[in-house]
Design a protein around this motif. Structure first.
Motif, PDB file in Angstrom:
ATOM      1  N   SER A  27       0.961  -1.088  -0.168  1.00  0.00           N
ATOM      2  CA  SER A  27       0.075  -0.038   0.084  1.00  0.00           C
ATOM      3  C   SER A  27       0.857   1.300   0.179  1.00  0.00           C
ATOM      4  O   SER A  27       0.580   2.237  -0.673  1.00  0.00           O
ATOM      5  CB  SER A  27      -0.886   0.045   1.284  1.00  0.00           C
ATOM      6  N   GLU A  31       0.945   4.044  -2.967  1.00  0.00           N
ATOM      7  CA  GLU A  31       0.641   5.556  -2.572  1.00  0.00           C
ATOM      8  C   GLU A  31       1.613   6.295  -3.158  1.00  0.00           C
ATOM      9  O   GLU A  31       1.405   7.250  -3.667  1.00  0.00           O
ATOM     10  CB  GLU A  31       0.118   5.612  -1.209  1.00  0.00           C
ATOM     11  N   TYR A 112      -4.024 -10.201   1.323  1.00  0.00           N
ATOM     12  CA  TYR A 112      -3.730  -8.684   1.514  1.00  0.00           C
ATOM     13  C   TYR A 112      -4.319  -7.957   0.262  1.00  0.00           C
ATOM     14  O   TYR A 112      -4.815  -7.014   0.552  1.00  0.00           O
ATOM     15  CB  TYR A 112      -2.211  -8.424   1.596  1.00  0.00           C
ATOM     16  N   SER A 116      -6.927  -5.126   0.376  1.00  0.00           N
ATOM     17  CA  SER A 116      -6.591  -3.726   0.330  1.00  0.00           C
ATOM     18  C   SER A 116      -7.117  -3.345  -1.287  1.00  0.00           C
ATOM     19  O   SER A 116      -6.735  -1.978  -1.362  1.00  0.00           O
ATOM     20  CB  SER A 116      -5.218  -3.162   0.610  1.00  0.00           C
TER      21      SER A 116
ATOM     22  N   ILE B  21      -2.567   4.656   6.634  1.00  0.00           N
ATOM     23  CA  ILE B  21      -1.203   5.628   6.401  1.00  0.00           C
ATOM     24  C   ILE B  21      -1.839   6.568   6.487  1.00  0.00           C
ATOM     25  O   ILE B  21      -2.643   7.416   5.496  1.00  0.00           O
ATOM     26  CB  ILE B  21      -0.633   5.129   5.093  1.00  0.00           C
ATOM     27  N   ALA B  23       0.312   9.796   6.457  1.00  0.00           N
ATOM     28  CA  ALA B  23       1.551  10.603   5.846  1.00  0.00           C
ATOM     29  C   ALA B  23       0.641  11.369   4.648  1.00  0.00           C
ATOM     30  O   ALA B  23      -0.052  10.679   3.915  1.00  0.00           O
ATOM     31  CB  ALA B  23       2.657  10.029   5.475  1.00  0.00           C
ATOM     32  N   HIS B  24       1.015  12.628   4.269  1.00  0.00           N
ATOM     33  CA  HIS B  24       0.237  13.420   3.223  1.00  0.00           C
ATOM     34  C   HIS B  24       1.270  13.323   2.183  1.00  0.00           C
ATOM     35  O   HIS B  24       2.196  13.575   2.182  1.00  0.00           O
ATOM     36  CB  HIS B  24       0.412  14.832   3.773  1.00  0.00           C
ATOM     37  N   LYS B 141      -5.203  10.262   3.229  1.00  0.00           N
ATOM     38  CA  LYS B 141      -5.263   9.057   4.020  1.00  0.00           C
ATOM     39  C   LYS B 141      -5.455   8.191   3.438  1.00  0.00           C
ATOM     40  O   LYS B 141      -6.001   8.003   2.260  1.00  0.00           O
ATOM     41  CB  LYS B 141      -6.578   9.200   5.078  1.00  0.00           C
ATOM     42  N   MET B 142      -4.903   6.784   3.657  1.00  0.00           N
ATOM     43  CA  MET B 142      -4.804   5.767   2.884  1.00  0.00           C
ATOM     44  C   MET B 142      -5.085   4.617   3.832  1.00  0.00           C
ATOM     45  O   MET B 142      -4.440   4.079   4.862  1.00  0.00           O
ATOM     46  CB  MET B 142      -3.569   5.508   1.922  1.00  0.00           C
ATOM     47  N   ASN B 143      -6.402   3.809   3.788  1.00  0.00           N
ATOM     48  CA  ASN B 143      -6.544   2.646   4.612  1.00  0.00           C
ATOM     49  C   ASN B 143      -5.736   1.539   4.137  1.00  0.00           C
ATOM     50  O   ASN B 143      -5.389   1.397   3.085  1.00  0.00           O
ATOM     51  CB  ASN B 143      -7.959   2.484   4.551  1.00  0.00           C
ATOM     52  N   LEU B 144      -5.396   0.510   5.021  1.00  0.00           N
ATOM     53  CA  LEU B 144      -4.743  -0.731   4.507  1.00  0.00           C
ATOM     54  C   LEU B 144      -5.703  -1.494   3.789  1.00  0.00           C
ATOM     55  O   LEU B 144      -5.231  -2.278   3.133  1.00  0.00           O
ATOM     56  CB  LEU B 144      -3.857  -1.137   5.710  1.00  0.00           C
TER      57      LEU B 144
END
Lengths: 235, 174
Positions: A27, A31, A112, A116, B21, B23-24, B141-144
């Motif tokens: 993830s 990102e 996972y 996700s 997560i 972090a921006h 924001k990032m969910n797992l």
């Protein structure tokens, strides 16, 4: 019995959740990479990916320090004298040594990825699985040839390390020179380098496929050789 | 053994559900031709479309999951999951051009043709992105996992079940 010896009380309990949780890098890299293929590829490179490294080290531990140790102190005799055919015994040992860690990896990564929603290309997963069998079968053959955990550790470090380091260096060199045709010859040493170049915008899928095919061929060859070696084992 | 394995997996799932997560993360790209973006369902954030030049009015075509809309810059769009395709649509800007024209003047000694330089403002419209358009994606924001509450519940159930199994196994052992 063979399975229980290798995965005693805290092993599975430690390895399985760690593999599952350490996939957060999938993830995180996804990102950071702006939701592009590059993030997924980078997070799936062994050594960067904790779960792949765990699977590798678990397999190497099983091969070198369990099976290799049995060969060294000759306690394998008690296994060989059990009323089981050698082919079956080899299948049991191979399954619990080499196949179980990669099954754990495949299970946790698929779980996972499903939970996700980060898509992992099937070819990328196949690249890791084939490379895993390539390394493990080579080490199994070395262990059966040298019959000593210390010697086979050192030899496998030098062989695998040499293959990865010099192969990588060659692949990056040809990539920087722009001679993509020559990567075909080296892609079996580490198919993740053409993967990274592909993710950066150059289409090198053919090189990856050739590398995976050569890896698979070497893995099958070393598997057959170590099977023959094990069948003719005299202690 | 089964109890402790279930307990450990339960804690792992619980942590996956609870942690995200935060972090921006920003990612800026210059839009010159069509660009596509696939956003996973776990990410939350916004998409800023910026045109820096003040004399330019730019329009951008945004296709989100097949829904097409034309957006006037600058604008901020919430980054919702799915496939995004962003392409420059139109830009319009005024330009000061100088033109040389021939003017015939009637003088007392006859007609004379003189050249004159005139300044005029011209509106230029084009389909190209001559002035850079910035696409700034920021993820806050990032969910797992896609469904945190489901995974949390699953983890909780597994943890309790594993703990019970562990106690049960211990009690049965002589």
């Amino acid at each position: 019995m063979i399975f229980k010896e290798r995965y005693r009380e805290p092993t599975l309990e430690l390895v399985l959740p760690t593999m599952l949780v350490s996939n957060v890098f999938l993830s995180a890299f996804y990102e950071r990479g702006g939701f592009s293929l590059l993030g997924v590829v980078l997070s799936m490179v062994p050594v960067i990916s904790v779960s792949e490294t765990l699977a590798f080290s678990l397999g190497l531990r099983n091969v070198i320090f369990v099976t290799g140790d049995h060969l060294y102190n000759e306690s394998i005799i008690s296994f060989l004298t059990t009323p089981v055919r050698r082919e079956e015994l080899f299948a049991f040992i191979y399954f619990s040594d080499v196949v179980v860690p990669v099954l754990l990896w495949a299970f946790t990564t698929a779980l996972y990825s499903l939970l996700s929603g980060v898509p992992v290309p099937p070819l990328l997963a196949l690249t890791f699985v084939v490379g895993y069998f390539f390394a493990e079968n080579l080490v199994l053959l070395l262990t059966l040839v040298f019959k000593s955990p210390g010697v086979s550790t050192l030899v496998s470090i030098f062989v695998l390390g040499g293959v990865f380091v010099f192969g990588d260096a060659g692949e990056y060199f040809y990539a920087l020179q722009g001679e993509y045709g020559k990567i075909f010859a080296l892609s079996f040493t580490n198919p993740f380098v053409p993967w990274i170049i592909t993710a950066l915008g150059k289409d090198l899928y053919q090189q990856v496929e050739v590398g995976v095919a050569v890896d698979g061929f070497i893995a099958a060859l070393t598997f057959v050789l170590s099977f023959l070696k094990f069948r003719g084992l005299e202690v | 053994m089964k109890g402790s394995l279930a307990f450990a997996l339960g804690i792992a799932l619980l942590s996956l559900g609870l942690v995200s997560i935060n972090a921006h993360v920003t990612n800026t790209q210059v839009l010159s031709k069509e660009m596509s973006l696939s956003v996973p369902p776990t990410a939350y954030g916004e998409l800023e479309l910026i045109e820096n030049a003040t004399n330019v009015t730019a329009y951008v075509e945004v296709v989100h999951n097949g829904e097409k809309s034309i957006v006037r810059l600058d604008s901020v769009i919430p980054l919702t999951p799915g496939e995004w395709v962003i392409a420059p649509y139109q830009e319009a800007y005024s330009m000061n051009v100088t033109r040389v024209i021939n003017v015939t003047e009637s003088l007392s000694c006859g007609n004379v043709t003189v050249q004159k330089v005139i300044h005029e403002e011209k509106l230029v419209e084009s389909r190209n992105a001559t002035y850079p358009i910035y696409v700034k994606m920021s993820v806050t924001k990032m969910n797992l996992v896609e469904d945190p509450s489901l995974v949390e519940a699953l983890g909780l159930v597994l943890t309790v079940l594993g703990l019970a199994l562990m106690l049960f196994e211990r009690a049965r052992r002589p």
